[in-house]
Motif scaffolding. Structure first.
Motif, PDB file in Angstrom:
ATOM      1  N   THR A  44      -3.041  -6.068  -7.079  1.00 19.40           N
ATOM      2  CA  THR A  44      -3.295  -4.873  -6.271  1.00 19.40           C
ATOM      3  C   THR A  44      -4.351  -5.066  -5.195  1.00 19.40           C
ATOM      4  O   THR A  44      -4.611  -4.139  -4.429  1.00 19.40           O
ATOM      5  CB  THR A  44      -3.748  -3.707  -7.181  1.00 19.40           C
ATOM      6  N   THR A  98       0.665  -3.197  -1.282  1.00 20.77           N
ATOM      7  CA  THR A  98       1.373  -2.621  -2.419  1.00 20.77           C
ATOM      8  C   THR A  98       0.572  -1.485  -3.042  1.00 20.77           C
ATOM      9  O   THR A  98       1.102  -0.404  -3.334  1.00 20.77           O
ATOM     10  CB  THR A  98       1.653  -3.705  -3.472  1.00 20.77           C
ATOM     11  N   TYR A 125       0.443   1.651  -0.792  1.00 16.50           N
ATOM     12  CA  TYR A 125       1.657   2.463  -0.900  1.00 16.50           C
ATOM     13  C   TYR A 125       1.624   3.334  -2.156  1.00 16.50           C
ATOM     14  O   TYR A 125       2.054   4.492  -2.142  1.00 16.50           O
ATOM     15  CB  TYR A 125       2.896   1.572  -0.912  1.00 16.50           C
TER      16      TYR A 125
END
Length: 422
Positions: free
Chosen positions: A259, A270, A273
């Protein structure tokens, strides 16, 4: 071998004595014996190495070995339980052999079917019990911590792994309740559910946090079982656990790598989002506004070409530090890609977010970077609109960013309120 029979190795050089033993064993119907005979110690040792026997009946006076040395040599080469055959005058020798580890001795003059059967049977059972106890002792002293309490929960026994994991010596905890290890991390409801399951199902297993003697709180993977007697009453509780701190650290590191951006340590695309999706869900359900700031470093390619990629990487890291220092705790900063970044400003409308973007622009331009000198950034700001998707919000912020770059750089541009369609 017949079912239920014992495999017996008879080591006896006297044919008459060997025949007598064979005859007596034929009369011993329960559990029965399957006999193999050797008349020399070396032959017996070879047989014991090649085959498995339940018990050995060993004469101490053999052509190739005499006295206690016979018992020592056999015990040193085989783990089979051994019963010694002695002369009537050699019973002291038999008792000395027991001190060497043999199970028992029988004077030859006292041989009778019932006694022979009983001595051999007990020798096998004692040996098996000793092996089980050694196995349990080895398991008790394994790398897993073991804690045993009585039915009231008073600690009766712990192993060395318990001391290694918790820091408490056995004498410090025996007589105490295991709740002395409680970390305060779990509430009463957790412990109620744990004990309800143990008492109803006999077993509980899961992750639990306890406190080390030093005060450090650490995670364990623990299994607790209730031990019941024949009447079904709980006699003891046995807990087995191990420290999973390193496992938890590795899990956290894997999560961080999944992450976070490897270079700067901030969120990656990622994760951004994911956070944008959460912000959108809160907006749709509760009407909570949110905005994004998309920005990148002006002329970053020139920095890399002129001063090298290492200097460029240092500039990216210093940029993220400066930006993070000027964000609220509720805001999120992530690397969108290359030299492009995104700030998620939660509970923030376009006006407040534009002011934040201007402050970030000034902070970056106001002080030269250590590795590359003066750096400026261009920023595009957009706030979520009713019915707008995260992708559409992103597209409007991206257009605003390129408007800022196209109109001179080192500036902030707001996105128009029109939702992007393509």
């Amino acid at each position: 071998m017949a079912e239920g029979s014992y495999r017996l190795l008879l080591v006896e050089d006297n044919p008459a004595d060997a025949g007598l033993v064979a005859e007596l064993l034929e009369e011993a119907a329960d559990p029965g014996f399957t006999l193999t005979h050797a008349d020399r110690l070396e032959a017996a040792l070879a047989l014991a190495e090649a085959r498995s026997f339940d018990v050995v009946l060993l004469d101490l006076g053999l052509p190739d070995s005499q006295g206690l040395d016979t018992a020592r040599r056999f015990r040193g080469s085989s783990c089979c339980p051994v019963v010694i055959l002695t002369g009537q005058e050699d019973q002291t020798l038999g008792r000395q052999a027991i001190q060497l580890g043999v199970q028992d001795f029988i004077p030859k003059a006292d041989l009778a079917p019932a006694m022979l059967e009983r001595v051999l049977h007990y020798a096998v059972e004692r040996h098996r019990t000793q092996m089980r106890l050694r196995l349990l002792a080895a398991a008790f002293e394994s790398g897993q911590a073991v804690l045993i309490t009585d039915a009231a929960g008073t600690i009766e026994e712990v192993n060395s792994a318990f001391t290694a994991i918790t820091g408490y010596e056995a004498e410090e905890v025996i007589g105490c309740n295991p709740n002395m290890l409680a970390s305060g991390y779990h509430d009463a409801k957790f412990y109620r559910a744990l004990w309800d399951q143990i008492l109803e199902e006999g077993h509980w297993e899961g992750e639990i946090w306890n406190r080390h003697k030093s005060g450090r709180i650490f995670p364990e993977w623990e299994s607790i079982s209730a031990v019941r007697n024949e009447a079904g009453e709980v006699e003891r509780f046995v807990a087995v656990f191990h420290d999973i701190s390193e496992q938890k650290r590795l899990e956290a590191e894997l999560e961080r790598l999944a992450t976070h951006d490897r270079l700067t340590g901030i969120y990656n695309r990622t994760k951004l989002y994911e956070l944008l999706g959460q912000a959108q869900a809160a907006h749709e359900r509760y009407g909570i506004p949110f905005s994004v700031i998309m920005f990148d470093i002006d002329h970053f390619k020139a920095i890399n070409d002129r001063q090298g990629h290492h200097a460029g990487d240092q500039a990216l890291c210093e940029l993220t530090r400066r930006i993070e220092e000027n964000l609220r705790d509720t805001d999120a900063l992530g690397r969108w890609g290359g030299e492009e970044f995104l700030v998620l400003a939660t509970s923030s409308d376009i006006e407040a977010t534009a002011r934040l973007a201007e402050r970030l622009r000034a902070v970056v331009a106001g002080t030269p970077f250590e590795a590359v000198g003066t750096v400026t950034i261009s920023l595009g700001v957009a706030s979520i609109q009713p019915g707008e998707s995260v992708t559409q919000l992103e597209e409007r912020a991206d257009r605003a960013l390129y408007m800022a770059k196209g109109t001179g750089r080192n500036r902030v541009e707001r996105a128009d309120s029109a939702i992007a369609t393509g």
